[in-house]
Design a protein around this motif. Structure first.
Motif, PDB file in Angstrom:
ATOM      1  N   GLU A  91       0.828  -1.200   0.000  1.00 63.35           N
ATOM      2  CA  GLU A  91       0.000   0.000   0.000  1.00 63.35           C
ATOM      3  C   GLU A  91       0.870   1.260   0.000  1.00 63.35           C
ATOM      4  O   GLU A  91       0.616   2.182  -0.760  1.00 63.35           O
ATOM      5  CB  GLU A  91      -0.907  -0.022   1.232  1.00 63.35           C
ATOM      6  N   ASP A  92       1.912   1.290   0.847  1.00 65.00           N
ATOM      7  CA  ASP A  92       2.806   2.445   0.878  1.00 65.00           C
ATOM      8  C   ASP A  92       3.571   2.595  -0.432  1.00 65.00           C
ATOM      9  O   ASP A  92       3.839   3.695  -0.881  1.00 65.00           O
ATOM     10  CB  ASP A  92       3.797   2.341   2.045  1.00 65.00           C
ATOM     11  N   LEU A  93       3.923   1.456  -1.047  1.00 62.30           N
ATOM     12  CA  LEU A  93       4.642   1.497  -2.319  1.00 62.30           C
ATOM     13  C   LEU A  93       3.764   2.090  -3.414  1.00 62.30           C
ATOM     14  O   LEU A  93       4.223   2.878  -4.231  1.00 62.30           O
ATOM     15  CB  LEU A  93       5.117   0.100  -2.705  1.00 62.30           C
ATOM     16  N   VAL A  94       2.486   1.741  -3.407  1.00 63.18           N
ATOM     17  CA  VAL A  94       1.543   2.298  -4.376  1.00 63.18           C
ATOM     18  C   VAL A  94       1.446   3.807  -4.181  1.00 63.18           C
ATOM     19  O   VAL A  94       1.500   4.579  -5.148  1.00 63.18           O
ATOM     20  CB  VAL A  94       0.154   1.633  -4.241  1.00 63.18           C
ATOM     21  N   THR A  95       1.346   4.247  -2.937  1.00 58.42           N
ATOM     22  CA  THR A  95       1.273   5.680  -2.629  1.00 58.42           C
ATOM     23  C   THR A  95       2.541   6.388  -3.092  1.00 58.42           C
ATOM     24  O   THR A  95       2.483   7.457  -3.697  1.00 58.42           O
ATOM     25  CB  THR A  95       1.075   5.897  -1.116  1.00 58.42           C
ATOM     26  N   PHE A  96       3.687   5.785  -2.830  1.00 56.39           N
ATOM     27  CA  PHE A  96       4.966   6.374  -3.253  1.00 56.39           C
ATOM     28  C   PHE A  96       5.031   6.484  -4.771  1.00 56.39           C
ATOM     29  O   PHE A  96       5.429   7.519  -5.313  1.00 56.39           O
ATOM     30  CB  PHE A  96       6.133   5.540  -2.721  1.00 56.39           C
ATOM     31  N   ASN A  97       4.636   5.425  -5.474  1.00 55.12           N
ATOM     32  CA  ASN A  97       4.661   5.454  -6.939  1.00 55.12           C
ATOM     33  C   ASN A  97       3.715   6.503  -7.492  1.00 55.12           C
ATOM     34  O   ASN A  97       4.039   7.175  -8.480  1.00 55.12           O
ATOM     35  CB  ASN A  97       4.339   4.078  -7.510  1.00 55.12           C
ATOM     36  N   GLN A  98       2.537   6.645  -6.896  1.00 54.17           N
ATOM     37  CA  GLN A  98       1.597   7.677  -7.339  1.00 54.17           C
ATOM     38  C   GLN A  98       2.199   9.067  -7.127  1.00 54.17           C
ATOM     39  O   GLN A  98       2.086   9.932  -7.989  1.00 54.17           O
ATOM     40  CB  GLN A  98       0.276   7.554  -6.581  1.00 54.17           C
ATOM     41  N   TYR A  99       2.855   9.256  -5.991  1.00 54.21           N
ATOM     42  CA  TYR A  99       3.485  10.548  -5.705  1.00 54.21           C
ATOM     43  C   TYR A  99       4.559  10.871  -6.735  1.00 54.21           C
ATOM     44  O   TYR A  99       4.595  11.987  -7.262  1.00 54.21           O
ATOM     45  CB  TYR A  99       4.089  10.547  -4.293  1.00 54.21           C
ATOM     46  N   THR A 100       5.419   9.894  -7.035  1.00 55.39           N
ATOM     47  CA  THR A 100       6.499  10.164  -7.993  1.00 55.39           C
ATOM     48  C   THR A 100       5.932  10.449  -9.388  1.00 55.39           C
ATOM     49  O   THR A 100       6.402  11.355 -10.069  1.00 55.39           O
ATOM     50  CB  THR A 100       7.514   9.001  -8.055  1.00 55.39           C
ATOM     51  N   GLU A 101       4.927   9.691  -9.788  1.00 51.11           N
ATOM     52  CA  GLU A 101       4.327   9.913 -11.109  1.00 51.11           C
ATOM     53  C   GLU A 101       3.631  11.261 -11.179  1.00 51.11           C
ATOM     54  O   GLU A 101       3.768  11.987 -12.170  1.00 51.11           O
ATOM     55  CB  GLU A 101       3.343   8.789 -11.426  1.00 51.11           C
ATOM     56  N   ASN A 102       2.890  11.620 -10.148  1.00 52.57           N
ATOM     57  CA  ASN A 102       2.152  12.886 -10.136  1.00 52.57           C
ATOM     58  C   ASN A 102       3.080  14.097 -10.115  1.00 52.57           C
ATOM     59  O   ASN A 102       2.680  15.190 -10.497  1.00 52.57           O
ATOM     60  CB  ASN A 102       1.202  12.954  -8.941  1.00 52.57           C
ATOM     61  N   ASN A 103       4.304  13.908  -9.642  1.00 52.47           N
ATOM     62  CA  ASN A 103       5.253  15.018  -9.545  1.00 52.47           C
ATOM     63  C   ASN A 103       6.391  14.893 -10.551  1.00 52.47           C
ATOM     64  O   ASN A 103       7.425  15.539 -10.399  1.00 52.47           O
ATOM     65  CB  ASN A 103       5.802  15.105  -8.117  1.00 52.47           C
ATOM     66  N   SER A 104       6.182  14.073 -11.585  1.00 47.70           N
ATOM     67  CA  SER A 104       7.169  13.876 -12.651  1.00 47.70           C
ATOM     68  C   SER A 104       8.554  13.529 -12.105  1.00 47.70           C
ATOM     69  O   SER A 104       9.569  14.038 -12.574  1.00 47.70           O
ATOM     70  CB  SER A 104       7.247  15.120 -13.534  1.00 47.70           C
ATOM     71  N   LEU A 105       8.591  12.671 -11.102  1.00 46.78           N
ATOM     72  CA  LEU A 105       9.849  12.213 -10.521  1.00 46.78           C
ATOM     73  C   LEU A 105      10.121  10.793 -10.983  1.00 46.78           C
ATOM     74  O   LEU A 105       9.202  10.034 -11.268  1.00 46.78           O
ATOM     75  CB  LEU A 105       9.779  12.254  -8.989  1.00 46.78           C
ATOM     76  N   LYS A 106      11.394  10.429 -11.047  1.00 48.45           N
ATOM     77  CA  LYS A 106      11.772   9.099 -11.491  1.00 48.45           C
ATOM     78  C   LYS A 106      12.765   8.505 -10.499  1.00 48.45           C
ATOM     79  O   LYS A 106      13.691   9.178 -10.064  1.00 48.45           O
ATOM     80  CB  LYS A 106      12.404   9.176 -12.880  1.00 48.45           C
ATOM     81  N   VAL A 107      12.583   7.238 -10.163  1.00 56.43           N
ATOM     82  CA  VAL A 107      13.512   6.533  -9.292  1.00 56.43           C
ATOM     83  C   VAL A 107      14.532   5.834 -10.185  1.00 56.43           C
ATOM     84  O   VAL A 107      14.194   4.912 -10.918  1.00 56.43           O
ATOM     85  CB  VAL A 107      12.776   5.510  -8.395  1.00 56.43           C
ATOM     86  N   ASP A 108      15.788   6.307 -10.130  1.00 54.57           N
ATOM     87  CA  ASP A 108      16.857   5.735 -10.944  1.00 54.57           C
ATOM     88  C   ASP A 108      17.608   4.631 -10.209  1.00 54.57           C
ATOM     89  O   ASP A 108      18.099   3.698 -10.819  1.00 54.57           O
ATOM     90  CB  ASP A 108      17.875   6.803 -11.340  1.00 54.57           C
ATOM     91  N   LYS A 109      17.751   4.764  -8.920  1.00 52.36           N
ATOM     92  CA  LYS A 109      18.505   3.813  -8.104  1.00 52.36           C
ATOM     93  C   LYS A 109      17.833   3.654  -6.749  1.00 52.36           C
ATOM     94  O   LYS A 109      17.360   4.616  -6.162  1.00 52.36           O
ATOM     95  CB  LYS A 109      19.932   4.315  -7.851  1.00 52.36           C
ATOM     96  N   VAL A 110      17.842   2.414  -6.290  1.00 55.57           N
ATOM     97  CA  VAL A 110      17.403   2.106  -4.929  1.00 55.57           C
ATOM     98  C   VAL A 110      18.521   1.275  -4.324  1.00 55.57           C
ATOM     99  O   VAL A 110      18.927   0.257  -4.891  1.00 55.57           O
ATOM    100  CB  VAL A 110      16.080   1.310  -4.928  1.00 55.57           C
TER     101      VAL A 110
END
Length: 97
Positions: A1-20
């Motif tokens: 659930e938190d991962l879905v929220t995080f992904n929605q946040y990054t998509e809505n703010n045009s952010l991209k996760v390059d490295k974890v």
């Protein structure tokens, strides 16, 4: 659930996760390090219960980012200091630019 929220946040703010970054460590080393902290609630049994509970949240996130090809595992088992691990993370970030 938190991962879905995080992904929605990054998509809505045009952010991209390059490295974890995921710092790995054996259970034996984890128990030793936590026991050295000297907290009363850091007995091996309690540590393992805590680890099992945390793995329920951690493992799906690790697998998600591994499948996306952005997970960078760093071996934290050896005698690296926090500063050395920090340097390794910075080097890996620098090498992707």
């Amino acid at each position: 659930e938190d991962l879905v929220t995080f992904n929605q946040y990054t998509e809505n703010n045009s952010l991209k996760v390059d490295k974890v970054f995921y710092i790995t460590i054996t259970e034996e080393k984890m128990i030793k390090r936590m026991a050295e902290r000297g907290r009363l609630d850091d007995s091996p049994d309690i540590i393992m219960v805590r680890r099992e509970i945390q793995d329920k949240d951690r493992i799906p996130v690790i697998n998600f980012y591994k499948e996306k090809g952005v997970l960078e595992e760093i071996n934290g088992d050896n005698e690296k200091t926090i500063e050395k691990i920090h340097e390794e993370i910075l080097l890996r970030i620098k090498n992707t630019r």
